[in-house]
Design a protein around this motif. Structure first.
Motif, PDB file in Angstrom:
ATOM      1  N   ILE A  22       0.825  -1.214   0.000  1.00 22.39           N
ATOM      2  CA  ILE A  22       0.000   0.000   0.000  1.00 22.39           C
ATOM      3  C   ILE A  22       0.858   1.261   0.000  1.00 22.39           C
ATOM      4  N   ILE A  23       1.843   1.348   0.914  1.00 26.82           N
ATOM      5  CA  ILE A  23       2.614   2.592   1.051  1.00 26.82           C
ATOM      6  C   ILE A  23       4.056   2.487   0.569  1.00 26.82           C
ATOM      7  N   GLY A  24       4.483   1.311   0.123  1.00 23.72           N
ATOM      8  CA  GLY A  24       5.895   1.148  -0.253  1.00 23.72           C
ATOM      9  C   GLY A  24       6.761   1.341   0.972  1.00 23.72           C
ATOM     10  N   ASP A  25       7.839   2.116   0.838  1.00 23.18           N
ATOM     11  CA  ASP A  25       8.665   2.425   2.013  1.00 23.18           C
ATOM     12  C   ASP A  25       8.434   3.859   2.493  1.00 23.18           C
ATOM     13  N   ASN A  26       7.298   4.425   2.125  1.00 26.28           N
ATOM     14  CA  ASN A  26       6.942   5.798   2.508  1.00 26.28           C
ATOM     15  C   ASN A  26       6.392   5.837   3.929  1.00 26.28           C
ATOM     16  N   LEU A  27       7.230   5.473   4.905  1.00 19.43           N
ATOM     17  CA  LEU A  27       6.864   5.465   6.322  1.00 19.43           C
ATOM     18  C   LEU A  27       7.858   6.352   7.051  1.00 19.43           C
ATOM     19  N   PHE A  28       7.358   7.424   7.660  1.00 23.84           N
ATOM     20  CA  PHE A  28       8.221   8.464   8.207  1.00 23.84           C
ATOM     21  C   PHE A  28       7.971   8.662   9.702  1.00 23.84           C
ATOM     22  N   LEU A  29       9.032   9.041  10.402  1.00 21.10           N
ATOM     23  CA  LEU A  29       8.934   9.339  11.822  1.00 21.10           C
ATOM     24  C   LEU A  29       8.354  10.739  12.004  1.00 21.10           C
ATOM     25  N   VAL A  30       7.310  10.852  12.746  1.00 26.73           N
ATOM     26  CA  VAL A  30       6.613  12.070  13.182  1.00 26.73           C
ATOM     27  C   VAL A  30       5.810  12.747  12.080  1.00 26.73           C
ATOM     28  N   GLN A  31       6.417  13.121  10.964  1.00 29.68           N
ATOM     29  CA  GLN A  31       5.661  13.850   9.942  1.00 29.68           C
ATOM     30  C   GLN A  31       6.142  13.488   8.546  1.00 29.68           C
ATOM     31  N   LEU A  32       5.280  13.755   7.580  1.00 28.55           N
ATOM     32  CA  LEU A  32       5.642  13.523   6.189  1.00 28.55           C
ATOM     33  C   LEU A  32       6.609  14.611   5.727  1.00 28.55           C
ATOM     34  N   PRO A  33       7.446  14.309   4.740  1.00 30.85           N
ATOM     35  CA  PRO A  33       8.290  15.372   4.169  1.00 30.85           C
ATOM     36  C   PRO A  33       7.432  16.324   3.345  1.00 30.85           C
ATOM     37  N   GLN A  34       8.004  17.443   2.965  1.00 33.39           N
ATOM     38  CA  GLN A  34       7.271  18.368   2.094  1.00 33.39           C
ATOM     39  C   GLN A  34       7.032  17.701   0.744  1.00 33.39           C
ATOM     40  N   ASN A  35       5.870  17.942   0.186  1.00 34.07           N
ATOM     41  CA  ASN A  35       5.469  17.368  -1.104  1.00 34.07           C
ATOM     42  C   ASN A  35       5.655  15.850  -1.148  1.00 34.07           C
ATOM     43  N   PRO A  36       4.988  15.134  -0.251  1.00 35.30           N
ATOM     44  CA  PRO A  36       5.170  13.679  -0.191  1.00 35.30           C
ATOM     45  C   PRO A  36       4.521  12.972  -1.370  1.00 35.30           C
ATOM     46  N   THR A  37       4.968  11.760  -1.579  1.00 31.43           N
ATOM     47  CA  THR A  37       4.328  10.870  -2.540  1.00 31.43           C
ATOM     48  C   THR A  37       3.236  10.123  -1.785  1.00 31.43           C
ATOM     49  N   TYR A  38       2.034  10.117  -2.336  1.00 29.88           N
ATOM     50  CA  TYR A  38       0.927   9.389  -1.701  1.00 29.88           C
ATOM     51  C   TYR A  38       0.759   8.050  -2.388  1.00 29.88           C
ATOM     52  N   PRO A  39       0.391   7.024  -1.669  1.00 31.10           N
ATOM     53  CA  PRO A  39       0.124   6.990  -0.232  1.00 31.10           C
ATOM     54  C   PRO A  39       1.410   6.988   0.586  1.00 31.10           C
ATOM     55  N   SER A  40       1.310   7.539   1.795  1.00 32.58           N
ATOM     56  CA  SER A  40       2.415   7.619   2.742  1.00 32.58           C
ATOM     57  C   SER A  40       1.860   7.421   4.148  1.00 32.58           C
ATOM     58  N   ALA A  41       2.765   7.251   5.100  1.00 32.18           N
ATOM     59  CA  ALA A  41       2.351   7.126   6.494  1.00 32.18           C
ATOM     60  C   ALA A  41       3.414   7.744   7.394  1.00 32.18           C
ATOM     61  N   ALA A  42       2.970   8.174   8.566  1.00 31.47           N
ATOM     62  CA  ALA A  42       3.867   8.708   9.589  1.00 31.47           C
ATOM     63  C   ALA A  42       3.494   8.053  10.920  1.00 31.47           C
ATOM     64  N   TYR A  43       4.476   7.931  11.794  1.00 26.34           N
ATOM     65  CA  TYR A  43       4.223   7.346  13.114  1.00 26.34           C
ATOM     66  C   TYR A  43       4.962   8.161  14.158  1.00 26.34           C
ATOM     67  N   GLN A  44       4.390   8.204  15.354  1.00 32.09           N
ATOM     68  CA  GLN A  44       5.050   8.904  16.451  1.00 32.09           C
ATOM     69  C   GLN A  44       4.620   8.310  17.781  1.00 32.09           C
ATOM     70  N   ARG A  45       5.552   8.316  18.718  1.00 33.72           N
ATOM     71  CA  ARG A  45       5.265   7.848  20.071  1.00 33.72           C
ATOM     72  C   ARG A  45       4.413   8.917  20.761  1.00 33.72           C
ATOM     73  N   ILE A  46       3.313   8.498  21.356  1.00 36.80           N
ATOM     74  CA  ILE A  46       2.450   9.455  22.042  1.00 36.80           C
ATOM     75  C   ILE A  46       2.397   9.219  23.548  1.00 36.80           C
ATOM     76  N   ALA A  47       2.936   8.092  24.023  1.00 38.83           N
ATOM     77  CA  ALA A  47       2.993   7.838  25.461  1.00 38.83           C
ATOM     78  C   ALA A  47       3.978   6.719  25.740  1.00 38.83           C
ATOM     79  N   THR A  48       4.634   6.804  26.888  1.00 42.66           N
ATOM     80  CA  THR A  48       5.522   5.749  27.369  1.00 42.66           C
ATOM     81  C   THR A  48       5.165   5.472  28.819  1.00 42.66           C
ATOM     82  N   VAL A  49       4.913   4.207  29.140  1.00 42.87           N
ATOM     83  CA  VAL A  49       4.564   3.824  30.508  1.00 42.87           C
ATOM     84  C   VAL A  49       5.529   2.723  30.952  1.00 42.87           C
ATOM     85  N   PRO A  50       6.647   3.105  31.596  1.00 43.71           N
ATOM     86  CA  PRO A  50       7.560   2.089  32.101  1.00 43.71           C
ATOM     87  C   PRO A  50       6.978   1.441  33.354  1.00 43.71           C
ATOM     88  N   LEU A  51       7.315   0.182  33.554  1.00 44.61           N
ATOM     89  CA  LEU A  51       6.840  -0.537  34.732  1.00 44.61           C
ATOM     90  C   LEU A  51       7.960  -0.638  35.762  1.00 44.61           C
TER      91      LEU A  51
END
Length: 144
Positions: A22-51
């Motif tokens: 679906i997205i090829g290797d268009n998977l980016f940390l936090v945000q897409l680059p300017q003028n991205p190729t679609y489809p693309s995806a971004a991921y970011q950590r939103i919480a950390t809960v250490p035990l």
């Protein structure tokens, strides 16, 4: 050399053909680059809960993290691609284990990763509109 949970997540997702079809290797940390190729995806950590425990000397090296994984799609089949991406990410999360030490034998039959929720969004002010699939995922980890 240590491996971050972000690196493990990216490698785990891109190792699955359902995601890369679906997205090829268009998977980016936090945000897409300017003028991205679609489809693309971004991921970011939103919480950390250490035990923490009273007996273990390696405090906080095990726990869970939450990630937001967002797919961006533009074009005629954006709605279908968005749904397929959500299903592919959900399936991919069951194929890797961030709570497993690299040098140890497998201890768990099923990776302890799962989707907490997902939603579909549309940015109608763009032409053509950009469809978004936002996935909230929970992954157990151990510092490596």
């Amino acid at each position: 050399m240590s491996v971050s949970v972000e690196q493990q997540l990216r490698a785990g997702l891109l190792a699955q053909s359902g995601v890369t079809d679906i997205i090829g290797d268009n998977l980016f940390l936090v945000q897409l680059p300017q003028n991205p190729t679609y489809p693309s995806a971004a991921y970011q950590r939103i919480a950390t809960v250490p035990l923490y425990t009273q007996e273990n000397t390696n405090q906080g090296t095990f726990g869970y993290v939450r990630f937001q994984i967002t797919g961006f799609f533009q074009g005629a089949n954006s709605g279908q691609q968005s749904e397929a991406f959500a299903q592919a990410v959900t399936a991919a999360l069951q194929t890797f284990n961030c709570a497993q030490l690299v040098q140890s034998p497998p201890l768990l039959g099923t990776p302890p990763n799962y989707v907490l929720g997902r939603r579909m969004l549309v940015q109608p002010q763009t032409q053509p509109p950009i469809f978004m699939c936002v996935i909230d995922a929970k992954l157990w980890y151990i510092d490596q």
